[in-house]
Scaffold this active site. Sequence first.
Site, PDB file in Angstrom:
ATOM      1  N   HIS A 118       0.816  -1.214   0.000  1.00 32.67           N
ATOM      2  CA  HIS A 118       0.000   0.000   0.000  1.00 32.67           C
ATOM      3  C   HIS A 118       0.852   1.267   0.000  1.00 32.67           C
ATOM      4  O   HIS A 118       0.342   2.351  -0.288  1.00 32.67           O
ATOM      5  CB  HIS A 118      -0.995  -0.009   1.164  1.00 32.67           C
ATOM      6  CG  HIS A 118      -0.406   0.268   2.520  1.00 32.67           C
ATOM      7  ND1 HIS A 118      -0.074  -0.727   3.414  1.00 32.67           N
ATOM      8  CD2 HIS A 118      -0.101   1.430   3.135  1.00 32.67           C
ATOM      9  CE1 HIS A 118       0.404  -0.184   4.526  1.00 32.67           C
ATOM     10  NE2 HIS A 118       0.393   1.125   4.378  1.00 32.67           N
ATOM     11  N   ASP A 148       0.333  -7.693   1.521  1.00 33.55           N
ATOM     12  CA  ASP A 148       0.732  -6.289   1.619  1.00 33.55           C
ATOM     13  C   ASP A 148       2.252  -6.127   1.685  1.00 33.55           C
ATOM     14  O   ASP A 148       2.774  -5.291   2.422  1.00 33.55           O
ATOM     15  CB  ASP A 148       0.082  -5.604   2.831  1.00 33.55           C
ATOM     16  CG  ASP A 148       0.049  -4.086   2.692  1.00 33.55           C
ATOM     17  OD1 ASP A 148       0.329  -3.578   1.586  1.00 33.55           O
ATOM     18  OD2 ASP A 148      -0.228  -3.403   3.692  1.00 33.55           O
ATOM     19  N   SER A 224       4.550   2.640   7.919  1.00 36.40           N
ATOM     20  CA  SER A 224       4.236   1.471   7.098  1.00 36.40           C
ATOM     21  C   SER A 224       5.432   1.088   6.233  1.00 36.40           C
ATOM     22  O   SER A 224       6.008   1.932   5.548  1.00 36.40           O
ATOM     23  CB  SER A 224       3.037   1.758   6.195  1.00 36.40           C
ATOM     24  OG  SER A 224       1.861   1.870   6.939  1.00 36.40           O
TER      25      SER A 224
END
Length: 464
Positions: A118, A148, A224
């Site tokens: 992402h 992911d 992230s």
Amino acid sequence: MKQTIRLFVVALLAGAVTLGGYKFFTEEEGVSFIPENNTTSFIPTTYDSYGTEALDIDFTQAAEKTVNAVVHVKNMTITEQPTNMMEYIYGTGQPKARIGSGSGVIISPDGHIITNNHVIANATELEVTLNNNKTYKATLIGTDPKSDIALIKVDAKVDLPSIAFGDSNMLKLGEWVLAVGNPFNLTSTVTAGIVSAKARDLNEFDGNPQSFIQTDAAVNRGNSGGALVNTRGELVGINTAITSETGSYVGYSFAVPSNNARKIIEDIMQYGNVQRGILGIQGSNLNSERARNLGISETEGVYVGGIEKGSGADESGIRKGDIIKELDGITVGKFSDLSGYLGSKRPNDVVNVTLLRNGKQKTVPVTLIKLETYEIDYLGLEVKNATKAEIASRGVSNGVIVTKPLTRDIAQYNLSGILITKINDQKIEDIEDVKRVMAARDFSAPIKMSFITEKGEANTFIFR
């Protein structure tokens, strides 16, 4: 004179009483008071090592080893935004650049960087900034949206600092870990916490259990794709998500285990896609209510509700009703424990499965089979190639099996397990046929899906 003698005697007696009382209450051989019923409650207590463990923990070496190998990833995407009513009506607009940011971890001196899917999704341009403020353009090597995880690369012309992978299976609850990343565009940020839980599943509804490491290290937007490391500076996870009502850190963050992340990027580099190995079972979690309904006493483990014909589980003799307790000695308390461990394995790997059957424990070796699936996004379904036995059991000659729904709306129709035989009246033999038919369809027309239920009933759905 008599009055003086009387006062002296009183003072002497008072002194004797005071000295006697002091001796009575302070000498070691004093009196212990025990309740009349002779029952005493003791709480075990030790002060031998009070505070020493906390004093022995040193995060500085782990931070110094890792901070230079965690990078700032910037993702530029081009989107069309309507500037007037006509553009809004016709779905057009003026191109506008948007920049997102996250983190990445250098895993090899030649510039391979692991991050979240992402973080780089839909990127038209990727830029990586090192801790020394040097900036490089990055290229996308491969990605796996399901986990992911993504792999990108920079060409720095020199060896870059990197982080070695650790064994995430060896992590223990309460173990100290560090989160290294770039939250809120603040580069090279290190926070500390403990492992709060393992094999945490955040998305159980669609039958696709996840297996995250849960920590209370502060992780925010921009973290992230960053590193979760142990106190030795080994990479044990890739920070991926947080739970928050505000969108910022409020207590818990989640990381993809390093064993799974390493296997995914190795697959991408070697095969170009992720090779997933499965046992070939349909399983579910146990609890007190489910155990009572099944007539068993076990409340932990994975209950085998079905076996895929021709799979490794089938050939190894695993049966419906077995309860899987361990994989290669790793405890399996719930389905996410099982799926998390298998996420680090490949097709044709052999896994030793310890199970309970009629109260007796046994261990059997199982050869994993390859999971071949395809997500039909428009229909909200994931399908896999069916075995000859599965097709024959429905009384037909072709089809692919729906493994799970992809949305909550589709989940309500209970389509898992159906055999799709035709799409838009075209025969479906395997997932390659599904891809072909879906790519060639008329995007303005509805989709007709013909299928056979697990009971052998023929049916048709129209998706508009």
